[in-house]
Enzyme design. Sequence first.
Site, PDB file in Angstrom:
ATOM      1  CG  ASP A 339      -1.865   1.258   1.407  1.00 33.56           C
ATOM      2  OD1 ASP A 339      -2.654   1.451   0.614  1.00 33.56           O
ATOM      3  OD2 ASP A 339      -1.702   2.044   2.392  1.00 33.56           O
ATOM      4  CD  GLU A 376      -2.113   2.209  -3.758  1.00 31.75           C
ATOM      5  OE1 GLU A 376      -3.366   2.646  -3.712  1.00 31.75           O
ATOM      6  OE2 GLU A 376      -1.657   2.090  -2.326  1.00 31.75           O
TER       7      GLU A 376
END
Length: 700
Positions: A339, A376
């Site tokens: 993330d 990401e």
Amino acid sequence: MQSDGNCGLSAPLGATVRDGGVNFSLFSRKATGVELLFFDREDDSRPARVIAIDPSINRTYHYWHVFVPNVKPAQIYGYRVHGAFDPAIGLRFDPAKILLDPYARAVVVPRNYSRDAARTAGDNTAAAMKSAVVDLSGYDWEGDKRLMRPSSRTIVYEMHVGGFTRHPSSGIDPPIRGTYRGLIEKIPYLQDLGITAVELLPVFQFDPQDCPAGLTNYWGYAPVAFFSPHRAYSSRQDALGPVDEFRDMVKALHRAGIEVILDVVFNHTAEGDHTGPTVSFRGIDNSAYYVLEQDRSRYANYSGTGNTLNANHSTVRRLIMDSLRYWVQEMHVDGFRFDLASILARDSSGHVMANPPVLWDIESDPVLAGIKIIAEAWDAAGLYQVGNFVGDSWKEWNGKFRDDVRSFFRADQGSVRRFADRCLGSPEIYAHKEREAEQSLNFLTCHDGFTLNDLVSYNEKHNETNGEESRDGENDNRSSNWGVEGPTDDAAIEKLRNRQVKNFLTTTLFSLGMPMMLMGDEVRRTQHGNNNAYCHDNELAWFHWDLIEKHADVHRFARLLIARRLLRDFGPESDRLSLIELIREASKGWHGTKLNEPDWSDHSHSVAFSAELQQENRLVHLIFNAYWGPLEFQLPTVDNGGENPWRRWVDTSLEPPQEIVEWQKSPGVPGHTYTVGPRSVVVLWADIGLGKSRLERTTN
């Protein structure tokens, strides 16, 4: 590494079961004292035993350690750490707070857990999360190993452990709904769908109260412990239950041929900003674990959640690496999606580093060799690294694929050229790296944003129930409601929405790259226009199993697409061409309504593409028509001895079940042209004779 009777060892960190007891080790550079507390129950208001760790004999360098005889697995424990409380210089020690062990393998949560008690003055013993000792050695993996499936044969299904089975329509027993065990019950559904990997939203223990008052942190992007499976996802609530139930789930998924990828959050924690709670890291060594502003009482906030982990500090780097190795070696997971991974490229001052140590540690670690690592490649402060993330092993969530494909099917001006590039693995972005096409993880929807149903049903986000007056969530959704905002009884609009869903699925699964689907998109799961459902652990965000019947045609469509994707000509992984080689060498041709005449103008809304599946000795011809009227396309000449050489596999403008058929049952296409309906995708294929040049086969 010191060892002297009950003085214990500085390594390994955490609670380690040894003969006759347990060794405890905790890092804290500026603490003046550390107490180890044992509890009989997670909600006890006072410890059953307190061990003061003597720095003169139980401290080696910055490591506080002690060996405690006769301690057993499942023992509940916590720390009190003493030191100065001086936020102006980055110190926030508070011995009134019970602290989690950063290396805890299990976390127990009292029923009256209170985030507020951890953020306000005073003792929070009864209402604090606590750690538990775990012995990992007794679990029977029954020969389980990681699957090591090539990225070229991977189809990812992003899902939420709790939301997958929590709805009553799941049909499973209430005690196991929303759990790792509940997911096991639904593995046959995943097998039937055909996906090859699940990407689980965060399963590290997180703080469900890190959200607006009256709501629940549902997604789990609020970690408090990087080694502990989230307790609420376990049907077993004994101290060690979540660890074994998580491993049961991994083992069962592997038996079904499905890999397990974890969405991991190493960019921030649930301790939040300067007003947040003291749960663990803040009270152990605040200035080591977090990136602080020039005003040391404030936290840098590159995550958008209040704080930023100091990932390239040596201690935090070690924690991240130890956590990843733990989940690979002890929990058998197959990969990680990081993330806001770009945050890991920042140094202790927040500056972006050209060669971030922690990212190269992950890239080069032999324990992690061969696992899937997915970035990401952006953060909440504007750092966007899609196409430029470091290393040779990292795959990337391709946000530009999402945006440009959405724009194309909405018939935005100037979108056709970018759409074509995304379908070919985004060489505009990735060709310079000489990497395989699967460096691009192609997705159109994910947990963060509209579901696929809502992408074709809403012009605007509808996040009012989040309690932030709909200020939260992405504004640039590139969506369209096609005439009515939200649900409608208008048959024509509903038919168009269904077609657009199938257009998006076809494009995702037939573009070069590694495809990802969002849980429930295959049955048009809706969040009623909410594009930021992080705080809704309720029917808004759960999988509704009755949708399988309601949208049976979409479900069938997705299954047949996935089945064919897995048959595509990929070749051995070791012999794979790089993306640029693939584009250079492949027999291909771009077309418009006329062969070899693609229209790349800003006003164009259609394009066609021919390519060869070499090992299958077949051609495929894909036609994408985002225009609002039907268009007639010329077809390439194929010399295969057949009167109607082309066969139609997909035409999303047709009524079910003709819009997709089983591959080998594809009907023949008469003539040398094909009329494609408005806002539709067509996939044709043809067998080809041996000895014919690839160029002739695709462009004559």
